[in-house]
Design a protein around this motif. Structure first.
Motif, mmCIF file in Angstrom:
data_model
loop_
_atom_site.group_PDB
_atom_site.id
_atom_site.type_symbol
_atom_site.label_atom_id
_atom_site.label_comp_id
_atom_site.label_asym_id
_atom_site.label_seq_id
_atom_site.Cartn_x
_atom_site.Cartn_y
_atom_site.Cartn_z
ATOM 1 N N PHE A 179 0.835 -1.206 0.000
ATOM 2 C CA PHE A 179 0.000 0.000 0.000
ATOM 3 C C PHE A 179 0.869 1.256 0.000
ATOM 4 O O PHE A 179 1.835 1.362 0.772
ATOM 5 N N LEU A 180 0.512 2.212 -0.850
ATOM 6 C CA LEU A 180 1.233 3.483 -0.883
ATOM 7 C C LEU A 180 0.264 4.595 -1.265
ATOM 8 O O LEU A 180 -0.337 4.567 -2.341
ATOM 9 N N PRO A 181 0.081 5.590 -0.384
ATOM 10 C CA PRO A 181 -0.794 6.716 -0.745
ATOM 11 C C PRO A 181 -0.135 7.577 -1.805
ATOM 12 O O PRO A 181 1.094 7.682 -1.871
ATOM 13 N N PHE A 182 -0.930 8.200 -2.640
ATOM 14 C CA PHE A 182 -0.393 9.103 -3.648
ATOM 15 C C PHE A 182 0.169 10.351 -2.976
ATOM 16 O O PHE A 182 -0.396 10.860 -2.000
ATOM 17 N N ASP A 183 1.256 10.842 -3.516
ATOM 18 C CA ASP A 183 1.833 12.084 -3.015
ATOM 19 C C ASP A 183 0.861 13.238 -3.246
ATOM 20 O O ASP A 183 0.712 14.119 -2.404
ATOM 21 N N ARG A 184 0.218 13.225 -4.377
ATOM 22 C CA ARG A 184 -0.851 14.193 -4.648
ATOM 23 C C ARG A 184 -2.043 13.396 -5.156
ATOM 24 O O ARG A 184 -1.903 12.533 -6.033
ATOM 25 N N GLU A 185 -3.191 13.651 -4.569
ATOM 26 C CA GLU A 185 -4.385 12.908 -4.964
ATOM 27 C C GLU A 185 -4.741 13.240 -6.408
ATOM 28 O O GLU A 185 -4.594 14.381 -6.858
ATOM 29 N N VAL A 186 -5.183 12.229 -7.137
ATOM 30 C CA VAL A 186 -5.417 12.364 -8.572
ATOM 31 C C VAL A 186 -6.880 12.720 -8.814
ATOM 32 O O VAL A 186 -7.778 11.981 -8.398
ATOM 33 N N PRO A 187 -7.155 13.829 -9.480
ATOM 34 C CA PRO A 187 -8.549 14.234 -9.700
ATOM 35 C C PRO A 187 -9.276 13.275 -10.627
ATOM 36 O O PRO A 187 -8.652 12.563 -11.430
ATOM 37 N N ARG A 188 -10.571 13.273 -10.529
ATOM 38 C CA ARG A 188 -11.379 12.403 -11.387
ATOM 39 C C ARG A 188 -11.301 12.845 -12.843
ATOM 40 O O ARG A 188 -11.363 12.019 -13.751
ATOM 41 N N LEU A 189 -11.205 14.153 -13.032
ATOM 42 C CA LEU A 189 -11.140 14.712 -14.383
ATOM 43 C C LEU A 189 -9.889 15.573 -14.504
ATOM 44 O O LEU A 189 -9.540 16.313 -13.583
ATOM 45 N N VAL A 190 -9.215 15.490 -15.640
ATOM 46 C CA VAL A 190 -8.102 16.365 -15.971
ATOM 47 C C VAL A 190 -8.432 17.051 -17.286
ATOM 48 O O VAL A 190 -8.648 16.381 -18.305
ATOM 49 N N GLU A 191 -8.545 18.362 -17.233
ATOM 50 C CA GLU A 191 -8.963 19.157 -18.392
ATOM 51 C C GLU A 191 -10.290 18.649 -18.954
ATOM 52 O O GLU A 191 -10.496 18.571 -20.165
ATOM 53 N N GLY A 192 -11.178 18.273 -18.034
ATOM 54 C CA GLY A 192 -12.522 17.852 -18.413
ATOM 55 C C GLY A 192 -12.653 16.424 -18.870
ATOM 56 O O GLY A 192 -13.763 15.975 -19.169
ATOM 57 N N ARG A 193 -11.543 15.674 -18.909
ATOM 58 C CA ARG A 193 -11.575 14.279 -19.384
ATOM 59 C C ARG A 193 -11.314 13.338 -18.214
ATOM 60 O O ARG A 193 -10.427 13.586 -17.393
ATOM 61 N N PRO A 194 -12.075 12.236 -18.119
ATOM 62 C CA PRO A 194 -11.829 11.252 -17.065
ATOM 63 C C PRO A 194 -10.441 10.611 -17.205
ATOM 64 O O PRO A 194 -9.894 10.511 -18.305
ATOM 65 N N MET A 195 -9.899 10.177 -16.088
ATOM 66 C CA MET A 195 -8.614 9.489 -16.088
ATOM 67 C C MET A 195 -8.735 8.066 -16.634
ATOM 68 O O MET A 195 -7.749 7.476 -17.046
ATOM 69 N N GLU A 196 -9.949 7.500 -16.619
ATOM 70 C CA GLU A 196 -10.164 6.134 -17.092
ATOM 71 C C GLU A 196 -10.855 6.147 -18.455
ATOM 72 O O GLU A 196 -11.879 6.820 -18.643
ATOM 73 N N ALA A 197 -10.316 5.367 -19.380
ATOM 74 C CA ALA A 197 -10.905 5.289 -20.716
ATOM 75 C C ALA A 197 -12.328 4.754 -20.666
ATOM 76 O O ALA A 197 -13.194 5.190 -21.436
ATOM 77 N N SER A 198 -12.606 3.827 -19.755
ATOM 78 C CA SER A 198 -13.939 3.223 -19.684
ATOM 79 C C SER A 198 -15.002 4.212 -19.218
ATOM 80 O O SER A 198 -16.196 3.949 -19.357
ATOM 81 N N LEU A 199 -14.592 5.325 -18.671
ATOM 82 C CA LEU A 199 -15.540 6.334 -18.197
ATOM 83 C C LEU A 199 -15.649 7.514 -19.156
ATOM 84 O O LEU A 199 -16.250 8.535 -18.831
ATOM 85 N N THR A 200 -15.085 7.347 -20.357
ATOM 86 C CA THR A 200 -14.992 8.453 -21.301
ATOM 87 C C THR A 200 -15.822 8.195 -22.549
ATOM 88 O O THR A 200 -15.716 7.132 -23.174
ATOM 89 N N GLU A 201 -16.636 9.147 -22.911
ATOM 90 C CA GLU A 201 -17.391 9.077 -24.169
ATOM 91 C C GLU A 201 -16.440 9.295 -25.353
ATOM 92 O O GLU A 201 -15.321 9.809 -25.180
ATOM 93 N N PRO A 202 -16.847 8.901 -26.563
ATOM 94 C CA PRO A 202 -15.986 9.095 -27.739
ATOM 95 C C PRO A 202 -15.523 10.534 -27.946
ATOM 96 O O PRO A 202 -14.429 10.770 -28.469
ATOM 97 N N ASP A 203 -16.319 11.499 -27.504
ATOM 98 C CA ASP A 203 -15.922 12.902 -27.687
ATOM 99 C C ASP A 203 -15.067 13.422 -26.525
ATOM 100 O O ASP A 203 -14.734 14.614 -26.464
ATOM 101 N N GLY A 204 -14.705 12.522 -25.592
ATOM 102 C CA GLY A 204 -13.847 12.912 -24.481
ATOM 103 C C GLY A 204 -14.569 13.366 -23.244
ATOM 104 O O GLY A 204 -13.945 13.594 -22.204
ATOM 105 N N THR A 205 -15.872 13.505 -23.302
ATOM 106 C CA THR A 205 -16.636 13.941 -22.135
ATOM 107 C C THR A 205 -16.891 12.757 -21.200
ATOM 108 O O THR A 205 -16.840 11.591 -21.614
ATOM 109 N N PRO A 206 -17.176 13.021 -19.924
ATOM 110 C CA PRO A 206 -17.415 11.933 -18.974
ATOM 111 C C PRO A 206 -18.724 11.198 -19.245
ATOM 112 O O PRO A 206 -19.736 11.812 -19.583
ATOM 113 N N LYS A 207 -18.695 9.888 -19.095
ATOM 114 C CA LYS A 207 -19.917 9.097 -19.162
ATOM 115 C C LYS A 207 -20.737 9.315 -17.899
ATOM 116 O O LYS A 207 -20.226 9.737 -16.857
ATOM 117 N N LYS A 208 -22.022 9.000 -17.982
ATOM 118 C CA LYS A 208 -22.904 9.066 -16.831
ATOM 119 C C LYS A 208 -23.543 7.706 -16.617
ATOM 120 O O LYS A 208 -23.964 7.052 -17.558
#
Length: 307
Positions: free
Chosen positions: A81-110
């Motif tokens: 186990f290792l905590p992140f030095d800086r917590e990683v946001p869910r979105l970076v420049e409006g795009r999710p960090m995970e491909a599975s949560l991303t629509e084809p146009d780059g917007t977040p899925k719901k």
């Protein structure tokens, strides 16, 4: 094997201890079993808090949860186990960090995958999240934090272009990450004296102590750490001081520590200073382990720092 994102909520009905065990229902059993021996990323959902992705760990094995039908426990590999030095946001420049949560146009899925407590994580997404949360150059960042041109960098700090998995398993890197998180959690204040000391260059004098040592299967969780001055760190590691089962009263081995030393080094109320975020408070089990395995043991041969 497969990498995963595991959703964690501190107030959930599931009894998670992120550095020890992950509690989950049967619906996710197949996915978690596929991840045995591989790495996972912990994620805090929006309704639970602001952290986003906050730590990594490795699953060692999966067992049925004793006494609870339909629930299982993913046991975390000790020391992974290792905590992140800086917590990683869910979105970076409006795009999710995970491909599975991303629509084809780059917007977040719901809905859909967004609501899953366990999600498969492609290698590229895993590397991206870890690179954001645990930068390759973390050792150099720390070495030059208070001195842009240090005479010496920590061994290997100049060689920071390391693969993700090597970083996660390399002890010097993990020590730097642990130290940064623990000291920041206590506001660079010693948890036992209450003092916040800095040298002439502004460098904090407080150190990060593991409550349960890594070599005794202690983790690099902030909840297994205390920010301590150098002398108190020495005393804590040698069993001269500990913390009572109320998780706040400082215990002293009075037959080995002179009374005037106690008066000079410890906070007047004899209580542990709390971290700024209660979620980072020392875990009772780690404190219990220290009391039962370290506190009160025989004095080492090396001389006491108070002379």
């Amino acid at each position: 094997m497969a990498k995963l994102v595991l959703l964690h909520k501190a107030d959930s009905i599931y009894e998670d201890e992120p550095d020890v065990v992950y509690d989950f229902p049967r619906a996710y059993l197949k996915a978690v079993e596929e991840a045995v021996g591989d790495w996972i990323v912990y994620y805090e959902p929006i309704k639970a808090g602001p952290r986003g992705y906050f730590a990594v760990a490795k699953i060692e094995r999966v067992i049925p949860k004793p006494g609870v039908e339909g629930r299982f426990l993913a046991m975390i590999e000790p020391g992974s186990f290792l905590p992140f030095d800086r917590e990683v946001p869910r979105l970076v420049e409006g795009r999710p960090m995970e491909a599975s949560l991303t629509e084809p146009d780059g917007t977040p899925k719901k809905g859909g995958a967004v609501q899953l407590a366990v999600r498969r994580l492609p290698e590229a997404d895993f590397a991206r999240i870890v690179d954001f949360g645990l930068p390759q150059e973390l050792e150099r960042i720390e070495a030059t934090r208070y001195d842009p041109h240090p005479a010496e960098l920590a061994e290997g700090a100049e060689r920071f272009e390391r693969p993700v998995l090597e970083r996660l398993t390399r002890r010097p890197y993990r020590d730097v990450a642990f130290r940064r998180k623990v000291r920041a959690a206590y506001g660079y204040r010693c948890a036992m004296s209450g003092l916040m000391l800095r040298n002439g260059g502004g460098r904090p004098e407080v150190q990060a102590a593991h409550i349960r040592p890594v070599e005794s299967q202690g983790s690099d969780s902030v909840r297994n750490g205390l920010a301590l001055s150098g002398t108190l760190h020495w005393m804590f590691d040698r069993g001269l001081i500990s913390v009572a089962d109320d998780c706040e009263t400082i215990l002293v081995s009075h037959n080995k520590v002179p009374g005037d030393v106690v008066g000079r080094l410890l906070a007047p109320d004899g209580k542990l200073v709390s971290p700024e975020d209660a979620r980072n408070a020392p875990h009772p089990e780690n404190l219990r382990w220290h009391r039962e395995n370290v506190f009160g043991r025989a004095m080492p041969d090396d001389p006491a720092p108070w002379g």
